[in-house]
Design a protein around this motif. Structure first.
Motif, PDB file in Angstrom:
ATOM      1  N   HIS A 164       0.844  -1.193   0.000  1.00  0.00           N
ATOM      2  CA  HIS A 164       0.000   0.000   0.000  1.00  0.00           C
ATOM      3  C   HIS A 164       0.880   1.244   0.000  1.00  0.00           C
ATOM      4  N   ARG A 609      -2.865  -6.505  -5.336  1.00  0.00           N
ATOM      5  CA  ARG A 609      -4.205  -6.092  -4.900  1.00  0.00           C
ATOM      6  C   ARG A 609      -4.148  -5.051  -3.785  1.00  0.00           C
ATOM      7  N   ARG A 623      -7.795  -3.539   7.973  1.00  0.00           N
ATOM      8  CA  ARG A 623      -8.680  -4.699   8.009  1.00  0.00           C
ATOM      9  C   ARG A 623      -7.898  -5.960   7.684  1.00  0.00           C
ATOM     10  N   THR A 624      -8.505  -7.093   8.043  1.00  0.00           N
ATOM     11  CA  THR A 624      -7.936  -8.397   7.706  1.00  0.00           C
ATOM     12  C   THR A 624      -8.621  -8.914   6.453  1.00  0.00           C
ATOM     13  N   VAL A 625      -7.845  -9.295   5.448  1.00  0.00           N
ATOM     14  CA  VAL A 625      -8.397  -9.816   4.201  1.00  0.00           C
ATOM     15  C   VAL A 625      -7.723 -11.139   3.885  1.00  0.00           C
ATOM     16  N   SER A 626      -8.422 -11.969   3.136  1.00  0.00           N
ATOM     17  CA  SER A 626      -7.875 -13.263   2.729  1.00  0.00           C
ATOM     18  C   SER A 626      -6.914 -13.070   1.564  1.00  0.00           C
ATOM     19  N   ARG A 629      -7.644 -11.624  -2.259  1.00  0.00           N
ATOM     20  CA  ARG A 629      -8.797 -10.742  -2.275  1.00  0.00           C
ATOM     21  C   ARG A 629      -8.329  -9.291  -2.353  1.00  0.00           C
ATOM     22  N   PRO A 630      -9.163  -8.351  -2.840  1.00  0.00           N
ATOM     23  CA  PRO A 630      -8.785  -6.930  -2.837  1.00  0.00           C
ATOM     24  C   PRO A 630      -8.420  -6.486  -1.422  1.00  0.00           C
ATOM     25  N   ALA A 631      -7.269  -5.790  -1.309  1.00  0.00           N
ATOM     26  CA  ALA A 631      -6.739  -5.462   0.011  1.00  0.00           C
ATOM     27  C   ALA A 631      -6.801  -3.970   0.309  1.00  0.00           C
ATOM     28  N   TRP A 636      -9.670   2.441   3.901  1.00  0.00           N
ATOM     29  CA  TRP A 636      -9.088   1.289   4.611  1.00  0.00           C
ATOM     30  C   TRP A 636      -8.049   0.580   3.752  1.00  0.00           C
ATOM     31  N   GLY A 638      -5.779  -3.352   3.809  1.00  0.00           N
ATOM     32  CA  GLY A 638      -5.848  -4.687   4.390  1.00  0.00           C
ATOM     33  C   GLY A 638      -4.494  -5.354   4.503  1.00  0.00           C
ATOM     34  N   THR A 640      -2.877  -9.469   5.167  1.00  0.00           N
ATOM     35  CA  THR A 640      -3.240 -10.876   4.984  1.00  0.00           C
ATOM     36  C   THR A 640      -2.563 -11.718   6.058  1.00  0.00           C
TER      37      THR A 640
END
Length: 679
Positions: A164, A609, A623-626, A629-631, A636, A638, A640
């Motif tokens: 990011h 992503r 946030r927590t993302v798998s 997936r879009p991060a 916000w 994410g 992983t």
């Protein structure tokens, strides 16, 4: 704790596969022959093959490992513009606190300073180094706090987690920069050289169409011009002197722009002479005339015009002029019409014979006062009644003859002043020089005596007259060194330096100040005929003044080393001498583009992503993302979770104990035998 079945075969797998195939073929044969024990045979083969594979139940005690988030904080020069440094630091503190509040999460906060020299922002290099120190399996996310202007994208590593960019700067930022698109390293003196400049506005510029530009050459007072913005500017200019010429271009800072550090450009051009035009006039043929000619002709940059007076006007032998192979001396053309075309005039054993009237010699005097150069190589003629001194040239000559010619051997020597003068300084082997055999006695009236002869009488005197220069060598025996008489001497080097000093070559100035840059340091050099010089004042790009004391390294040469704190233009002053030198580019790489942008990093971020967000809109939540997936989204970013773990203990238990294998195999084999025997 976790468990799984593992195999530790007693034999190689190909052997086990072969034995299994052999057992299966036996079972197939029994079935084809109708034997009723085929099923027991099959079970016995399975037990034996399984025993050879040696299966075990493996259990592991695991301890979960925390996820690691890399927080890269750009602290380079462009991040110190406006309020970017404060915004970056506050955002880093807030993100670090939020990440540390998450369970099972660690933060690696990594500052990224300016690259060495003018390398710019080395974000990817710092990221690669940080990733090499951490297990890839634990990296859950990477956050860059930067303006997005980096200079090492080619060193980007393969990323295991979302990336990011939290971008500093504002959408309303704008900046004006000066670009030098074309500047030669060398230019010929007297000829125009063309530079190509451009002034460009980046970001939310106010829409001005013209601005001012100031041009300064060699630290002189700048000249200001009105020029257009966004167009190439062709600038023709001529260099004022040979050697290094430093040209500075400055665009005044406009209201509201981010910085004026890229409003300045520094160009360093070496000025070289195309051709040095020399007029050599020999009063009569003699052994030294060829020495002058060979010296000047050996230099490919010298255009030599040489006249030797073979037939003086008073010579009357009755030979018709039409039958002579000699040409008339073009006195009017050379000394009235084209005298300003020459850089140096040499009179070699010349005496007044009526060939050059007083008006022509008076024109030579004017030529010197306006910037020309005259060298007198004096022979016995200089001490005679027909001496060139008995002419208008007497006003510019540094010594007058006493009418005495000393005919004896002597060894030329460099005077104490001559050891400091660039023409004679460093001429080695003075004790081994050969003797000269003649010297004209003269009384100095001005100038610097750099060499002496018989009883320390003046042998070589150098002087400045008006804007020009005059040299008087009170002997015509320099050619003895060239012939190797009694070991010879540095005749070619001495005459070369003498000729170049008279033609105002910068490296032979007796009072000079200059600096030789190397990286971000400079060696300051001051040459002087005096035994003591003051400190050199150095004014840096930021306007700060530093006084640097000098140390005498050789007679007349003083040096010091100075480490510049930043890249840019430095001005040197000592007494009435001034010099300018550039350390690196006037506008460092960090300030070439200053408007925050994520365009360079966008392809790399999209590939994992990640997202690009402006800190102007606030610090995003996490946030927590798998994986996959879009991060990133509006407000916000994410990370992983990697679910990495550390294995503390491993235990293995055989599934088939040896006694059970033997029992099962024996039972199946005996059962098959009994069943088939009963049949």
């Amino acid at each position: 704790m976790t468990g799984q079945v593992v195999f530790d075969p007693l034999l190689p797998w190909p052997v086990i596969y072969g034995m299994a195939a052999l057992a299966l073929s036996g079972v197939v044969l029994a079935l084809w022959r109708g034997l009723k024990g085929w099923a027991l045979r099959l079970l016995a083969g399975v037990v034996l093959v399984a025993a050879l594979a040696q299966p075990s139940w493996q259990t592991e005690d695991r301890a979960p490992l925390s996820d690691i988030v890399l927080l890269m904080e750009d602290q380079t020069a462009s991040q110190r513009l406006a309020e970017r440094a404060g915004v970056t630091s506050e955002a880093a503190d807030e993100l670090e606190a939020e990440l540390l509040a998450r369970p099972n999460t660690e933060v690696r906060r990594i500052p990224v300073p300016d690259g060495e020299g003018d390398a710019g922002t080395q974000l990817m290099t710092a990221l690669s180094t940080a990733m090499a120190e951490e297990p890839r399996a634990r990296i859950a996310g990477i956050v860059l706090l930067s303006d997005g202007r980096l200079h090492d994208l080619e060193r980007a590593p393969d990323l295991p987690a979302p990336l990011h960019l939290l971008m500093t700067g504002r959408e309303t930022d704008w900046d004006r920069r000066l670009i030098v698109k074309n500047a030669p390293a060398f230019a010929i003196l007297g000829e125009e050289v063309e530079l190509t400049l451009s002034i460009e506005d980046d970001g939310a510029a106010p829409g001005e169409t013209h601005t001012d530009i100031q041009i300064s050459i060699g630290g002189e007072s700048p000249l200001s011009y009105r020029v257009p913005i966004g167009e190439d500017l062709k600038l023709p200019l001529s260099l004022p002197h040979g050697g290094l010429n430093v040209i500075e271009f400055v665009v005044p800072e406009a209201e509201g722009e981010l910085t004026d550090r890229n409003n300045r450009a520094l160009v360093q051009i070496n000025g070289v002479r195309d051709r040095l035009r020399v007029l050599l006039v020999s009063g009569e043929p003699h052994a030294g005339g060829r020495t002058w000619r060979n010296l000047l002709k050996s230099d490919s940059s010298v255009d030599l015009v040489h006249f030797t007076i073979l037939r003086p006007p008073e010579k009357q032998d009755g030979v018709p002029v039409s039958e002579l192979s000699l040409i008339a001396f073009p006195t009017r053309e050379l000394f009235l019409e084209k005298i300003d075309d020459f850089d140096l005039i040499i009179f070699d054993r010349y005496k007044r014979r009526g060939i050059l009237p007083a008006i022509y010699l008076d024109n030579v005097r004017n030529y010197v006062e306006k910037g020309g150069a005259v060298l007198i190589a004096a022979g016995p003629d200089f001490a005679s009644a027909d001496s060139i001194y008995r002419s208008p040239l007497a006003e510019i000559l540094p010594a007058e003859p006493t009418a005495r010619v000393i005919e004896q051997g002597y060894r030329p020597s460099v005077t104490e002043l001559g050891q400091r003068h660039p023409v004679t300084a460093g001429l080695l082997g003075e004790d081994t020089w050969g003797r000269w055999l003649r010297q004209v006695e003269v009384n100095p009236t001005s100038g610097d005596m750099v060499m002496s002869g018989v009883d320390d009488r003046p042998l070589l005197i150098l002087d400045r007259v008006g804007e020009g220069r005059v040299a008087l060598m009170a002997s015509d025996h320099a050619w003895l060194w060239n012939r190797g008489y009694e070991g010879g001497g540095p005749q070619l080097e001495l005459l070369r330096r003498l000729a170049h000093w008279m033609m105002k070559e910068p490296e032979l100035e007796e009072e000079a100040l200059w600096a030789e840059p190397t990286g971000q340091s400079m060696r300051i050099i001051r040459r002087s005929l005096s035994g003591d010089v003051g400190s050199v004042s150095v004014i840096g790009p930021d306007g700060q003044k530093v006084d640097i004391p000098l140390e005498e390294v050789t007679p007349g040469r003083f040096e010091a080393t100075y480490e510049g704190p930043e890249i840019g233009l430095y001005r040197l002053t000592e007494g009435e001498l001034n010099a300018v030198v550039g350390l690196g580019p006037a506008a460092p790489r960090e300030f070439v583009q200053t408007i925050a942008s994520g365009d360079v990093l966008e392809p790399m971020i999209d590939g994992v992503r990640g997202g690009i967000l402006r800190l102007q809109e606030g610090v995003p939540s996490i946030r927590t993302v798998s994986a996959g997936r879009p991060a990133a989204g509006r407000g916000w970013i994410g990370i992983t979770p990697r679910e990495a773990y550390e294995t503390l203990d491993v235990r293995q238990t055989p599934l088939l104990p040896a006694w059970l294998v033997l029992l099962l195999a024996a039972t199946m084999i005996v059962g098959a035998w009994l069943r088939e025997g009963r049949s």
